[in-house]
Enzyme design. Structure first.
Site, PDB file in Angstrom:
ATOM      1  CG  ASP A 100      -9.450   9.619   0.605  1.00 25.27           C
ATOM      2  OD1 ASP A 100     -10.051   8.537   0.614  1.00 25.27           O
ATOM      3  OD2 ASP A 100      -9.913  10.635   0.066  1.00 25.27           O
ATOM      4  CE  LYS A 106       0.568   3.239  -9.146  1.00 29.46           C
ATOM      5  NZ  LYS A 106      -0.735   2.580  -9.041  1.00 29.46           N
ATOM      6  CB  THR A 117      -6.153   0.601   2.605  1.00 30.86           C
ATOM      7  OG1 THR A 117      -6.972   0.518   1.438  1.00 30.86           O
ATOM      8  CG2 THR A 117      -4.840  -0.057   2.302  1.00 30.86           C
ATOM      9  CG  ASN A 118     -10.655  -3.127   4.009  1.00 32.87           C
ATOM     10  OD1 ASN A 118      -9.961  -3.764   4.801  1.00 32.87           O
ATOM     11  ND2 ASN A 118     -11.678  -2.369   4.401  1.00 32.87           N
ATOM     12  CG  ASN A 119      -7.245  -0.371  -3.185  1.00 38.35           C
ATOM     13  OD1 ASN A 119      -6.438  -1.101  -3.732  1.00 38.35           O
ATOM     14  ND2 ASN A 119      -7.864   0.622  -3.820  1.00 38.35           N
ATOM     15  CE  LYS A 120      -7.392  -9.310  -1.909  1.00 40.17           C
ATOM     16  NZ  LYS A 120      -8.836  -9.250  -2.195  1.00 40.17           N
ATOM     17  CD  GLU A 164     -21.321   7.013   5.029  1.00 39.21           C
ATOM     18  OE1 GLU A 164     -21.963   7.649   4.189  1.00 39.21           O
ATOM     19  OE2 GLU A 164     -21.657   6.901   6.232  1.00 39.21           O
ATOM     20  CG  PHE A 180      -5.016  -0.179  -7.975  1.00 32.26           C
ATOM     21  CD1 PHE A 180      -3.707   0.057  -7.592  1.00 32.26           C
ATOM     22  CD2 PHE A 180      -6.002   0.674  -7.479  1.00 32.26           C
ATOM     23  CE1 PHE A 180      -3.379   1.103  -6.743  1.00 32.26           C
ATOM     24  CE2 PHE A 180      -5.686   1.721  -6.613  1.00 32.26           C
ATOM     25  CZ  PHE A 180      -4.372   1.939  -6.259  1.00 32.26           C
ATOM     26  CE  LYS A 227      -6.235   3.787  -1.872  1.00 28.39           C
ATOM     27  NZ  LYS A 227      -7.014   4.529  -0.888  1.00 28.39           N
TER      28      LYS A 227
END
Ligand code: IMP
Length: 212
Positions: free
Chosen positions: A70, A189, A8-11, A41, A166, A13
């Site tokens: 996801d 969390k 993932t590119n979500n920091k 995509e 986030f 996560k």
């Protein structure tokens, strides 16, 4: 040492998954560590389809066992929206109120814009605005994929609270803890979140892959 790619590119996560997966005897690497620049995509119709797509794409590009998540937030008063589209939730092609960029695309909107848009859509609807986060994890290895899932239940509140986490965390309230997700420290969390539950459910598969 064996490597597991956190696909993932979500920091936000990455930070959580690093902590959740540290019990494994593997080196955790991210796309950034590998200079891997891959945007997948997310056009699937289910969380599992999107998670599989991401995990397979990163596994193919890196040659490593890859774990993708996801996830999304489902709000009952919005008929389950934004759900699968949580990362792209925004009014179509208008000026973004906080970032000043053209909206519509994921990049043009900030998390804060998305929270404001959600609250705008909930205005006037009777409370409590019950909701849950869902996460599906896909692990791609040897051309195969295994899945694990997790949920976390709470409600949306009309004012933001807390600075941690986030995405929708500042408006996601957990009644049992009397705190929003953004008021929790990471240890808490990572005990109760949808991603934590999914990661816990993925551990047997990961242990089997790496420890035989
Ligand atoms: P995706 O899995 O890349 O499609 O993105 C999921 C989106 O759901 C994120 O960009 C957030 O907006 C939201 N989301 C998923 N997990 C969380 C969480 O733990 N806290 C807050 N928002 C989340």
């Amino acid at each position: 040492m064996k490597k597991l790619l956190i696909a993932t590119n979500n920091k936000g996560k990455v930070k959580e998954l690093r902590d959740l997966l540290k019990v494994l005897n593997v080196q955790l690497v991210t796309p950034a560590d590998l200079n891997l620049n891959l945007e997948v995509e997310e056009d699937g119709e289910t969380y599992a389809e999107n998670a599989e797509k991401k995990a397979r794409a990163f596994a193919q590009a890196s040659g490593l066992v890859s774990l993708a998540d996801d996830s999304g937030l489902e709000v009952d008063a919005l008929d389950g929206a934004p759900g699968l589209h949580s990362a792209r939730y925004a009014p179509p092609l208008t000026l973004s109120p906080n970032s000043g960029n053209l909206g519509g695309a994921r990049g043009g909107w900030t998390d804060s814009d998305r929270r404001a848009y959600m609250l705008e859509n909930l205005r006037g609807k009777p409370r409590p605005w019950t909701a849950h986060f869902h996460a599906t994890i896909a692990v791609a290895f040897d051309g195969k994929v295994e899945f694990a899932e997790g949920d976390c239940y709470g409600e949306i509140i009309p004012e933001e609270r807390g600075n941690n986490g986030f995405g929708y965390d500042p408006i996601f309230f957990i009644p049992e803890l009397n705190q929003t997700m953004a008021e929790l420290d990471m240890e808490t969390k990572n005990r109760i979140s949808h991603r934590a539950n999914a990661a816990r459910n993925a551990l047997p598969v990961l242990k089997k892959i790496f420890e035989g």
